[in-house]
Design a protein around this motif. Structure first.
Motif, PDB file in Angstrom:
ATOM      1  N   ALA A   1       0.986  -1.095  -0.048  1.00 45.68           N
ATOM      2  CA  ALA A   1      -0.064   0.069   0.086  1.00 45.68           C
ATOM      3  C   ALA A   1       0.815   1.209   0.006  1.00 45.68           C
ATOM      4  CB  ALA A   1      -0.993   0.041   1.055  1.00 45.68           C
ATOM      5  N   PRO A   2       0.648   2.164  -0.917  1.00 48.90           N
ATOM      6  CA  PRO A   2       1.615   3.272  -0.958  1.00 48.90           C
ATOM      7  C   PRO A   2       1.336   4.083   0.131  1.00 48.90           C
ATOM      8  CG  PRO A   2       0.293   3.006  -3.033  1.00 48.90           C
ATOM      9  CD  PRO A   2      -0.456   2.019  -2.138  1.00 48.90           C
ATOM     10  N   THR A   3       2.101   4.850   0.555  1.00 42.47           N
ATOM     11  CA  THR A   3       2.280   5.530   2.078  1.00 42.47           C
ATOM     12  C   THR A   3       1.736   7.053   1.916  1.00 42.47           C
ATOM     13  OG1 THR A   3       4.293   6.218   1.510  1.00 42.47           O
ATOM     14  CG2 THR A   3       4.083   4.142   2.757  1.00 42.47           C
ATOM     15  N   GLY A   4       0.189   7.167   1.675  1.00 43.76           N
ATOM     16  CA  GLY A   4      -0.411   8.470   1.997  1.00 43.76           C
ATOM     17  C   GLY A   4       0.284   9.401   1.062  1.00 43.76           C
ATOM     18  N   ALA A   5       0.184  10.788   1.510  1.00 41.49           N
ATOM     19  CA  ALA A   5       0.593  11.967   0.789  1.00 41.49           C
ATOM     20  C   ALA A   5       2.154  12.374   0.768  1.00 41.49           C
ATOM     21  CB  ALA A   5       0.032  13.136   1.329  1.00 41.49           C
ATOM     22  N   SER A   6       2.972  11.138   1.558  1.00 44.67           N
ATOM     23  CA  SER A   6       4.339  11.349   1.198  1.00 44.67           C
ATOM     24  C   SER A   6       4.832  10.872  -0.026  1.00 44.67           C
ATOM     25  CB  SER A   6       5.146  10.780   2.540  1.00 44.67           C
ATOM     26  OG  SER A   6       6.483  10.707   2.426  1.00 44.67           O
ATOM     27  N   HIS A   7       5.844  11.681  -0.604  1.00 41.62           N
ATOM     28  CA  HIS A   7       6.184  11.387  -1.673  1.00 41.62           C
ATOM     29  C   HIS A   7       7.767  10.857  -1.800  1.00 41.62           C
ATOM     30  CE1 HIS A   7       2.778  12.941  -4.182  1.00 41.62           C
ATOM     31  NE2 HIS A   7       2.741  13.717  -3.520  1.00 41.62           N
ATOM     32  N   ASP A   8       8.070  10.631  -0.500  1.00 45.53           N
ATOM     33  CA  ASP A   8       9.583  10.074  -0.499  1.00 45.53           C
ATOM     34  C   ASP A   8       9.511   8.659  -0.390  1.00 45.53           C
ATOM     35  OD1 ASP A   8      12.194  10.414   0.758  1.00 45.53           O
ATOM     36  OD2 ASP A   8      11.844  10.111   2.667  1.00 45.53           O
ATOM     37  N   LEU A   9      10.760   8.222  -0.668  1.00 41.49           N
ATOM     38  CA  LEU A   9      11.152   6.670  -0.618  1.00 41.49           C
ATOM     39  C   LEU A   9      11.430   6.241   0.564  1.00 41.49           C
ATOM     40  CD1 LEU A   9      13.181   6.784  -3.946  1.00 41.49           C
ATOM     41  CD2 LEU A   9      10.530   6.355  -3.671  1.00 41.49           C
ATOM     42  N   ASN A  10      10.970   4.912   0.934  1.00 38.65           N
ATOM     43  CA  ASN A  10      11.124   4.174   2.317  1.00 38.65           C
ATOM     44  C   ASN A  10      12.642   3.459   2.340  1.00 38.65           C
ATOM     45  OD1 ASN A  10      11.055   3.297   4.796  1.00 38.65           O
ATOM     46  ND2 ASN A  10      10.001   1.454   4.199  1.00 38.65           N
ATOM     47  N   LEU A  11      13.837   4.537   2.115  1.00 41.68           N
ATOM     48  CA  LEU A  11      15.121   3.931   1.805  1.00 41.68           C
ATOM     49  C   LEU A  11      15.826   4.294   2.929  1.00 41.68           C
ATOM     50  CD1 LEU A  11      15.854   4.825  -1.981  1.00 41.68           C
ATOM     51  CD2 LEU A  11      15.607   2.488  -0.700  1.00 41.68           C
ATOM     52  N   PRO A  12      16.843   3.899   3.211  1.00 41.59           N
ATOM     53  CA  PRO A  12      17.832   4.142   4.656  1.00 41.59           C
ATOM     54  C   PRO A  12      18.256   5.788   4.409  1.00 41.59           C
ATOM     55  CG  PRO A  12      18.942   2.700   3.321  1.00 41.59           C
ATOM     56  CD  PRO A  12      17.594   2.601   2.754  1.00 41.59           C
ATOM     57  N   ALA A  13      18.761   6.184   5.609  1.00 40.45           N
ATOM     58  CA  ALA A  13      19.168   7.687   5.591  1.00 40.45           C
ATOM     59  C   ALA A  13      20.749   7.633   4.766  1.00 40.45           C
ATOM     60  CB  ALA A  13      19.767   8.028   6.971  1.00 40.45           C
ATOM     61  N   TRP A  14      21.264   6.374   4.796  1.00 42.06           N
ATOM     62  CA  TRP A  14      22.690   6.215   4.056  1.00 42.06           C
ATOM     63  C   TRP A  14      22.130   5.424   2.958  1.00 42.06           C
ATOM     64  CZ3 TRP A  14      27.213   7.817   6.077  1.00 42.06           C
ATOM     65  CH2 TRP A  14      27.352   8.199   7.541  1.00 42.06           C
ATOM     66  N   GLY A  15      22.861   6.192   1.781  1.00 44.39           N
ATOM     67  CA  GLY A  15      22.747   5.737   0.142  1.00 44.39           C
ATOM     68  C   GLY A  15      23.585   6.626  -0.505  1.00 44.39           C
ATOM     69  N   PRO A  16      23.399   6.129  -1.948  1.00 33.75           N
ATOM     70  CA  PRO A  16      24.288   6.803  -2.778  1.00 33.75           C
ATOM     71  C   PRO A  16      23.562   8.275  -3.409  1.00 33.75           C
ATOM     72  CG  PRO A  16      23.091   5.147  -3.851  1.00 33.75           C
ATOM     73  CD  PRO A  16      22.986   5.055  -2.407  1.00 33.75           C
ATOM     74  N   TYR A  17      23.215   8.977  -2.592  1.00 33.95           N
ATOM     75  CA  TYR A  17      22.437  10.211  -2.787  1.00 33.95           C
ATOM     76  C   TYR A  17      23.065  11.373  -3.377  1.00 33.95           C
ATOM     77  CZ  TYR A  17      19.461   7.262   0.352  1.00 33.95           C
ATOM     78  OH  TYR A  17      18.685   6.254   0.885  1.00 33.95           O
ATOM     79  N   THR A  18      24.232  11.312  -3.533  1.00 33.66           N
ATOM     80  CA  THR A  18      25.126  12.515  -3.995  1.00 33.66           C
ATOM     81  C   THR A  18      24.752  13.043  -5.468  1.00 33.66           C
ATOM     82  OG1 THR A  18      27.100  13.547  -4.143  1.00 33.66           O
ATOM     83  CG2 THR A  18      26.958  11.305  -4.771  1.00 33.66           C
ATOM     84  N   LYS A  19      24.946  14.302  -5.463  1.00 36.96           N
ATOM     85  CA  LYS A  19      24.712  15.076  -6.741  1.00 36.96           C
ATOM     86  C   LYS A  19      26.085  15.701  -7.043  1.00 36.96           C
ATOM     87  CE  LYS A  19      19.904  16.580  -5.549  1.00 36.96           C
ATOM     88  NZ  LYS A  19      18.798  17.555  -5.785  1.00 36.96           N
ATOM     89  N   LYS A  20      27.139  15.013  -6.103  1.00 34.97           N
ATOM     90  CA  LYS A  20      28.144  15.762  -6.435  1.00 34.97           C
ATOM     91  C   LYS A  20      29.495  14.686  -7.207  1.00 34.97           C
ATOM     92  CE  LYS A  20      30.833  19.758  -5.954  1.00 34.97           C
ATOM     93  NZ  LYS A  20      30.450  20.930  -6.652  1.00 34.97           N
ATOM     94  N   TYR A  21      30.013  14.078  -5.931  1.00 34.90           N
ATOM     95  CA  TYR A  21      31.112  13.026  -6.219  1.00 34.90           C
ATOM     96  C   TYR A  21      30.452  11.713  -5.669  1.00 34.90           C
ATOM     97  CZ  TYR A  21      33.529  17.546  -6.925  1.00 34.90           C
ATOM     98  OH  TYR A  21      34.031  18.703  -7.516  1.00 34.90           O
TER      99      TYR A  21
END
Length: 924
Positions: free
Chosen positions: A29-49
């Protein structure tokens, strides 16, 4: 084929994707009005290096990065900049990011490289491992540079480097702030076509700018007409004896603005011209506790930016102050409790970060600069410890020197990055040398996506693993939408923002790797019925989310998926169908759809010839493409299946009416018998259809994939279908060695060197692959899929890259080299034909139930084919390759083809469109 083998089997229900690590049921079931992903705080999220990132608080938009730059001593170290073509490749990844890795080339190809991986320790930290491999016959001396940095919320998408310098509001006791974007209503004097489809998931009227409280305010032309209106409702918990409202604003031009103020008080207000934000004081007198309303209505034609309101006691007005948030890039750097460790504390964060590495020859350095040089090659001896460049930014650099590798040898360096209180970080660093790194990486690596592949698919494994890693790792933070910062899967970090149709294909690709990841990606683009915009929109408004929903349903048969997603998809559909008051998609008398008012691109194909012509000649108000109408018909058919599942007869009948009207319009106005293509339809000054758009007034301008897109909708008659199939299958027309050409190669407007024109892309091939299954054209469907897989294999094995598109003339991959997005259909094709236990249908089929036995040699599936009376359809099955099979439809033998051992196609030509399909093995 021999006698049936009689077997007694205990069936197991396979209700989630076979690509999932354990095959367990998961939360769909999708999680209401949140558009965030249920991923951990640590990840390959960079926009730099490239490296590993940490999100200390997802609400705040700040990101900590730790990147690792491998290099060769006394030579250049190539900085792995994710926004430029770089010499690293996403290599392996688990869908939930417990593990991911990147290969960094030092001497191409595979002569000298570093595999850098990141593994979960716990929710607070990650281990990193650098494995250097020297496959040359000479000794090599290499280096590694650990780069730690903090990154701040961007002002806007596509520009992650320009940070937003916003303010926070300082208030006295018992005062409170109402942010301008927290309105209950915003009504323009003249409604706009985007009122219910605001770009990028912003709120209507919302702007992001420096100096605003929390970075957002109301602008976008508010006040340019008399009668623009804002309404706010709020609740006071206690009386205010002598209340003052402070309205923070500025004018876009040096002109006074006037407003009618109503609700808690009534007044006519003049806002003095100001090009900087300031407060306008409005005296209210005694204000009782309870529910209240504020209404602002413009009486001038001066564009305004409204930041918000403070409600405060009169004697406390001087205490209301906007306080600039000051970003400090440079941390306090202190030695950790052991030699090879550091502790970093950033002023804008409460948490501390600790670094540990198990290599003794190092030096600590600092870079004060927005960007690092593209190559680092000076001062590798470590003498200099501070470097300066242009712009604001800071990198804490741990330079690991002189790592010696003998010929044909490898060396491993490990470390950790940890966050928490200073005490917790210090304790973790103190015991870092006791960590069993081998075990930590082994445990994390167990989560890496690795489906059970039949032998026929093994040749594709390498290229598919690279695509899986690209798709999983192309996730960035922060992206701002719907008043929140989110983690978001992008087609490539170069496009660090929302992309509606790309995201639909990313979701289809993710669904082959993890059902949960696919569902969350779908949820990111669907809005709740009460939310302002019909869906999250950026770019081409082609409704791929409907195909993604159907794909997820057929994998899961999840009632909750349908129940939660259906009302959101219905709203999405109603907008594109022009059923929403402000939508302009269906405002021509032909009844055909046009989405030009929302984006220049109808089908994602930027330089598609008739589309290009329409824009160059400013014809968007009077010309309709085919693809918009074709795909909304298919969306209606998918919603019909969902409505039937939900026993919603009224909606089912409503969609049927739409399907019939749109189909009739295409057939009457768009079909061109001479060319055998559907054409763009022109309209006269009275909005009446006036003919088909022609090249040089003689040849259908739409000889291309748009012109055959009604096949995807399933609306052409038999004669039309055969003509269009001929175009698709004929080499030198739409078919090429590289797959389906976007434009018919015999057309006079075909170009060899275009972006889409002259090229092959995966997404529309996926649509036609699905359409071929619906038509029972299983062999051509197989050709489309395997040709694409072969091309992907060749290009990926050669370069390790994952390309955007493929040149017909040059027969090579082009575009961005770390692309997922529109290239993810290769994951879908691979899953369909070569992943054990997969069962794939076209768009007309709704799977009601599905059961496999334990060794995937017996299948029982209940199907409903919609809009399919007296027409054949095909399904694809990947079964245990150690058996031969027969197929039964409602107990009767039906057509089965063997493309390879375990790769089966079943075609059902029975007039019955609902029933049970069984796959059973024959005796050896």
């Amino acid at each position: 084929m021999g006698r049936l083998l009689l077997i007694i089997l205990v069936f197991i229900s396979v209700s989630c994707n076979y690509g999932d690590a354990k095959g367990d049921k998961i939360a769909l079931a999708p999680t209401g009005a949140s558009h965030d992903l249920n991923l951990p705080a640590w990840g390959p999220y960079t926009k730099k290096y490239i490296g590993v990132s940490h999100i200390p608080d997802v609400k705040k938009g700040l990101r900590f990065d730790l990147s690792v730059f491998p290099g060769i001593s006394h030579q250049k170290t190539v900085v792995p900049n994710v926004m430029k073509k770089s010499s690293f490749h996403p290599w392996e990844a688990s869908p939930n990011l417990e593990y991911f890795s990147f290969r960094h080339d030092l001497i191409w190809k595979d002569k000298l490289f570093a595999d850098i991986s990141y593994a979960e320790l716990d929710s607070k930290g990650r281990a990193f491992k650098i494995v250097y491999e020297n496959n040359t016959n000479e000794p090599q001396e290499v280096t590694a540079q650990l780069m730690a940095s903090l990154h701040f919320p961007p002002l806007k998408a596509h520009d992650p480097e320009t940070r937003i310098n916003y303010n926070q509001i300082s208030l006295p006791e018992n005062a409170f702030w109402i942010d301008a974007i927290d309105y209950t209503e915003l009504n323009h004097a003249i409604p706009g076509h985007r009122d219910q489809l605001v770009y990028d998931g912003m709120l209507k009227g919302e702007i992001r700018d420096h100096g605003l409280i929390n970075g957002s305010g109301i602008g976008k032309g508010f006040g340019r007409r008399k009668g623009d209106e804002l309404k706010y409702r709020f609740k006071l918990e206690r009386d205010i004896k002598d209340a003052v409202l402070l309205l923070r604003y500025k004018t876009e031009k040096l002109e006074d603005a006037t407003l009618n103020f109503k609700g808690i008080s009534e007044a006519k207000i003049t806002l003095a011209a100001s090009d900087s934000l300031q407060f306008q004081k409005i005296n209210l007198g005694k204000l009782l506790s309870g529910e209240h309303e504020i209404i602002l209505k413009t009486t001038s034609k001066t564009r305004l930016i409204i930041d918000g309101f403070a409600l405060v006691e009169a004697d406390a007005v001087p205490e209301v102050k906007p306080i600039p948030v000051l970003w400090n890039d440079a941390p306090t750097v202190s030695k950790g409790p052991v030699k090879n460790s550091l502790i970093l504390k950033y002023e804008n964060l409460d948490t501390y970060y600790g670094l540990y590495w198990n290599y003794d020859d190092f030096v600590i350095r600092e870079w004060f600069s927005k960007d690092l040089p593209d190559t680092l090659h000076k001062n590798d001896n470590g003498i200099k410890t501070q470097f300066s460049g242009e712009g604001k930014g800071h990198f804490t650099n741990v330079f690991l020197k002189a790592i010696n590798l003998g010929p044909k040898t490898a060396k491993t360096i490990e470390g950790i990055v940890y966050e928490g209180s200073r005490e917790a970080v210090s304790e973790q660093l103190e015991h870092a040398n006791t960590i069993n790194f081998e075990e930590a990486f082994e445990q994390a690596n167990k989560h890496v996506f690795g489906p059970t592949i039949i032998p026929a698919g093994e040749k594709y494994r390498f290229s598919q693993d690279r695509m899986a890693a690209n798709t999983i790792c192309n996730v960035v933070y922060p992206v701002h939408t719907q008043k929140q910062y989110i983690r978001h899967h992008a087609p490539g970090r170069k496009w660090d923002c929302l992309y509606t149709w790309d995201a639909g294909f990313i979701g289809i690709g993710l669904s082959q790797l993890s059902t949960q990841r696919g569902v969350e990606n779908l949820n990111a683009y669907l809005n709740e019925p009460e939310e302002q915009s019909a869906f999250i929109h950026h770019g081409t408004p082609l409704p791929v989310q409907f195909y993604q929903f159907h794909e997820l349903w057929n994998k899961t048969q999840s009632d909750s998926l349908v129940t939660v997603s259906y009302p959101k998809l219905k709203r999405y559909y109603n907008f594109l169908m022009g059923k929403v008051p402000t939508a302009t998609t269906r405002n021509l008398d032909s009844g055909l759809l046009r989405t030009w008012d929302y984006f220049y691109n109808s089908g994602g194909w930027d330089d598609y010839p008739p589309q290009k012509y329409v824009h160059e000649n400013k014809l968007t108000k009077k010309v309709t493409p085919v693809v918009s109408t074709a795909h909304i018909i298919r969306a209606a058919k998918i919603l019909q299946m969902a409505a039937m599942h939900l026993n919603n007869t009224a909606d089912y009948n409503s969609y049927q009416k739409d399907i019939e009207e749109l189909t009739s319009a295409l057939q009457e106005y768009s079909w061109d018998e001479e060319s055998g293509y559907y054409g763009y339809v022109t309209h006269n000054s009275f909005n009446k259809p006036s003919g088909i758009l022609k090249f040089n007034e003689s040849i259908n301008y739409n000889m291309g994939l748009d012109g055959v897109s009604p096949l995807v909708a399933g609306v052409p008659n038999e004669g039309q279908t055969q003509k269009m199939l001929s175009h698709l299958k004929t080499p030198g027309r739409l078919w090429s060695n590289m797959g389906l050409s976007t434009v018919d190669q015999t057309a006079p407007y075909f170009e060899e060197k275009g972006y889409w024109n002259g090229s092959v892309w995966m997404p529309h091939q996926w649509f036609f692959w699905k359409a071929m299954l619906d038509l029972g054209e299983d062999e051509f469907a197989y050709n489309i899929a395997t040709n694409a897989l072969d091309i992907w294999k060749r290009e990926t094995e050669k370069s390790y890259n994952c390309y955007e598109y493929f040149s017909i003339k040059d027969e090579k991959g082009l575009g961005w080299h770390q692309f997922s997005g529109l290239s993810t259909p290769v994951l879908s094709w691979f899953n369909a034909y070569y992943t054990l236990g997969s069962f794939t249908t076209g768009n007309d089929v709704w799977i009601m139930d599905k059961e496999w036995n334990e060794d995937y040699s017996v299948l029982k599936v209940k199907l409903q084919a919609h809009h399919h009376e007296n027409k054949p359809f095909s399904v694809v099955v990947c079964a245990n390759p150690n058996y031969e099979y027969t197929a039964l439809w409602n107990g009767k033998k039906t057509s089965l083809k063997l493309f390879d051992k375990g790769v089966l196609s079943i075609t059902i030509a029975d007039t019955t469109t609902k029933g049970t399909l069984e796959l059973v093995p024959l005796k050896h």
